[in-house]
Enzyme design. Structure first.
Site, PDB file in Angstrom:
ATOM      1  N   ASP A  96     -14.704  15.685   8.789  1.00  0.00           N
ATOM      2  CA  ASP A  96     -15.034  15.840  10.209  1.00  0.00           C
ATOM      3  C   ASP A  96     -14.103  16.875  10.817  1.00  0.00           C
ATOM      4  O   ASP A  96     -13.241  17.445  10.133  1.00  0.00           O
ATOM      5  CB  ASP A  96     -15.000  14.500  10.950  1.00  0.00           C
ATOM      6  CG  ASP A  96     -13.595  13.941  11.157  1.00  0.00           C
ATOM      7  OD1 ASP A  96     -12.598  14.631  10.792  1.00  0.00           O
ATOM      8  OD2 ASP A  96     -13.467  12.817  11.673  1.00  0.00           O
ATOM      9  N   ASP A 261     -15.478   4.954   8.583  1.00  0.00           N
ATOM     10  CA  ASP A 261     -14.140   5.332   8.124  1.00  0.00           C
ATOM     11  C   ASP A 261     -13.092   4.676   9.013  1.00  0.00           C
ATOM     12  O   ASP A 261     -13.330   4.429  10.199  1.00  0.00           O
ATOM     13  CB  ASP A 261     -13.970   6.854   8.107  1.00  0.00           C
ATOM     14  CG  ASP A 261     -13.956   7.472   9.506  1.00  0.00           C
ATOM     15  OD1 ASP A 261     -12.885   7.513  10.132  1.00  0.00           O
ATOM     16  OD2 ASP A 261     -15.032   7.918   9.969  1.00  0.00           O
ATOM     17  N   CYS A 387      -0.678 -12.486  -4.713  1.00  0.00           N
ATOM     18  CA  CYS A 387      -1.563 -11.327  -4.751  1.00  0.00           C
ATOM     19  C   CYS A 387      -1.527 -10.706  -6.146  1.00  0.00           C
ATOM     20  O   CYS A 387      -0.452 -10.539  -6.732  1.00  0.00           O
ATOM     21  CB  CYS A 387      -1.143 -10.298  -3.702  1.00  0.00           C
ATOM     22  SG  CYS A 387      -2.146  -8.791  -3.728  1.00  0.00           S
ATOM     23  N   CYS A 392       1.843  -5.387  -5.279  1.00  0.00           N
ATOM     24  CA  CYS A 392       2.637  -6.616  -5.162  1.00  0.00           C
ATOM     25  C   CYS A 392       3.225  -7.030  -6.506  1.00  0.00           C
ATOM     26  O   CYS A 392       4.348  -7.559  -6.563  1.00  0.00           O
ATOM     27  CB  CYS A 392       1.778  -7.735  -4.587  1.00  0.00           C
ATOM     28  SG  CYS A 392       1.269  -7.430  -2.875  1.00  0.00           S
ATOM     29  N   HIS A 414      -1.638  -1.897  -0.229  1.00  0.00           N
ATOM     30  CA  HIS A 414      -2.050  -3.280  -0.521  1.00  0.00           C
ATOM     31  C   HIS A 414      -3.122  -3.728   0.472  1.00  0.00           C
ATOM     32  O   HIS A 414      -4.123  -4.341   0.082  1.00  0.00           O
ATOM     33  CB  HIS A 414      -0.848  -4.224  -0.446  1.00  0.00           C
ATOM     34  CG  HIS A 414      -1.236  -5.631  -0.129  1.00  0.00           C
ATOM     35  ND1 HIS A 414      -1.630  -6.549  -1.085  1.00  0.00           N
ATOM     36  CD2 HIS A 414      -1.365  -6.278   1.072  1.00  0.00           C
ATOM     37  CE1 HIS A 414      -1.967  -7.684  -0.509  1.00  0.00           C
ATOM     38  NE2 HIS A 414      -1.824  -7.541   0.806  1.00  0.00           N
TER      39      HIS A 414
END
Length: 433
Positions: A96, A261, A387, A392, A414
């Site tokens: 853009d 987005d 996680c 992580c 993350h």
């Protein structure tokens, strides 16, 4: 629904030493650093958006260096981002203009020919026409509340955006069928945006991009998108630019968003006061945790000023910082409990948050109590330990520490992968329903 990540040179140093808090001496930024898809080993998004304004040039200064901008134009977006089609099949590269960067100009600084050249040189798969952002927003029944001069300016920008879209569509044919032109919608009300979208459909656009959504609340965005769908039907693909309400995406399933987005999951890692770490709930949805702030004592301006004023010695602040880090790492290894770690963290938080250890006002007490409560919750849940993402797994407790770019952006990466999984869960639930 395609999740497109809006990149702004968001890479990290994979060799960063958390204990010494430094990168290797031979590190070359960009060349030695890795993007989110490289750090994770897969793309946590369906595509990447690059704004012309971020790349920069002689008309609008961007974030890229001159050498980076030249390389981008020379090798193309995929090669520059190391997001090659062969490695990430079926992925997209959107572009853009970055209309916010030139919103104070009377006219956009680019021509349609220049933007088509930019997209063609960069080998983009999708690219937006040149828009001129409109900041006003009113519901249709409140349109008469706009001052005549504001309405006139809004209409002027509306017509500029529409005319640019018509020219851009013709110019874009030079690139060929591998490129999808996207006509941008700007307006000041649901009705004006629906009118803009209908114009784009009549021009021949198959994909439209809805601008001006960043400052709007979720219900307002829903109203706009509903009005647009009622005007153009469901046969047009629809992208939402800068979708800041990305966490509320589940509310928009009935307006048939094709793509959007956002940088929200990344930015929240270091720009939000509380929602710094995303954790997926087993039953669905996202749970948010506060990162624990332990900035470097010798670099934090507030702490440096306290040392200069003699409120604390610099040695004391450095020792508190070291104890807080040591306590969190011991806690992560199971060698200290949450209470012990929290006490060392709060001993460093007091000078950082309120500038002294005692004699606190009621307001300062409430601030410290709030931070203690947030940090305690983070430590008790230990979300980074449950996680399975590579961030992580490799960084451990460093992921939850709010401290300089290499930790903060890792936490943001993350968040991106957690957000993508969140979207996929919503889609699966809707398909099942």
């Amino acid at each position: 629904m395609k999740f497109i990540f809006a990149d702004s040179l968001d890479y990290v140093d994979p060799r960063y030493d958390f204990l010494e808090d430094r990168s290797p001496s031979d590190r070359e930024p960009y060349w030695d650093d890795v993007y989110p898809h490289e750090l994770l080993g897969y793309a946590p998004y369906d595509g990447i958006l690059v704004s012309r304004a971020i790349v920069g040039g002689n008309k609008v200064s961007g974030k890229y260096t001159d050498a980076q901008a030249q390389r981008f134009r020379r090798v193309g977006a995929r090669e520059f981002l190391r997001f090659r089609e062969a490695d990430y099949p079926g992925s997209f590269v959107f572009g853009d203009c970055g209309a916010f960067t030139y919103h104070e100009m009377k006219f956009p600084p680019y021509t349609s020919e220049e933007m088509v050249d930019f997209y063609g040189d960069g080998q983009f798969t999708h690219g937006c026409s040149i828009d001129h952002i409109i900041f006003d927003y009113v519901e249709d029944h409140e349109a008469h509340d706009l001052k005549p001069e504001r309405l006139e300016e809004n209409r002027r920008r509306f017509e500029i955006t529409s005319a640019n879209a018509e020219e851009f569509l013709q110019q874009s044919k030079r690139i060929g069928n591998s490129f999808t032109p996207m006509g941008v919608v700007q307006g000041w009300s649901p009705a004006s945006m629906a009118e803009a979208a209908l114009r784009l459909k009549k021009m021949g656009y198959k994909y439209i991009a809805i601008g001006g959504m960043v400052p709007l609340r979720a219900p307002q965005i829903k109203t706009v998108l509903t009005a647009i769908r009622e005007a153009v039907g469901n046969d047009l693909n629809m992208h939402v630019l800068g979708f800041a309400k990305a966490e509320e995406i589940h509310q928009f399933s009935d307006v048939n968003i094709t793509s959007f987005d956002t940088t929200s999951p990344l930015l929240r890692a270091f720009k939000d006061s509380t929602r710094n770490y995303y954790a997926l709930k087993p039953e669905g949805g996202i749970e948010y945790f506060s990162a624990i702030r332990i900035p470097q004592a010798i670099e934090n301006n507030s702490l440096k000023n306290l040392a200069k004023q003699g409120v604390y010695s610099q040695e004391d602040l450095i020792n508190r910082e070291a104890r807080a880090l040591k306590a969190l790492r011991a806690f992560d290894r199971g060698e200290a409990d949450a209470h012990e770690a929290l006490e060392d963290v709060m001993a460093y938080t007091a000078p950082l948050a309120v500038g002294r250890d005692d004699g606190h006002s009621d307001k300062e007490k409430r601030k410290l109590d709030s931070l203690r409560e947030k940090y305690q919750r983070t430590l008790e849940h230990r979300p980074w330990q449950s996680c399975d993402c590579s961030v992580c797994k490799k960084a451990g407790v460093e992921t939850i520490i709010f401290r300089a770019s290499n930790r903060n952006k890792r936490r943001g990466i993350h968040n991106i992968q957690a957000y993508q999984k969140h979207i996929r869960k919503i889609e699966k639930a809707e398909e099942h329903a």
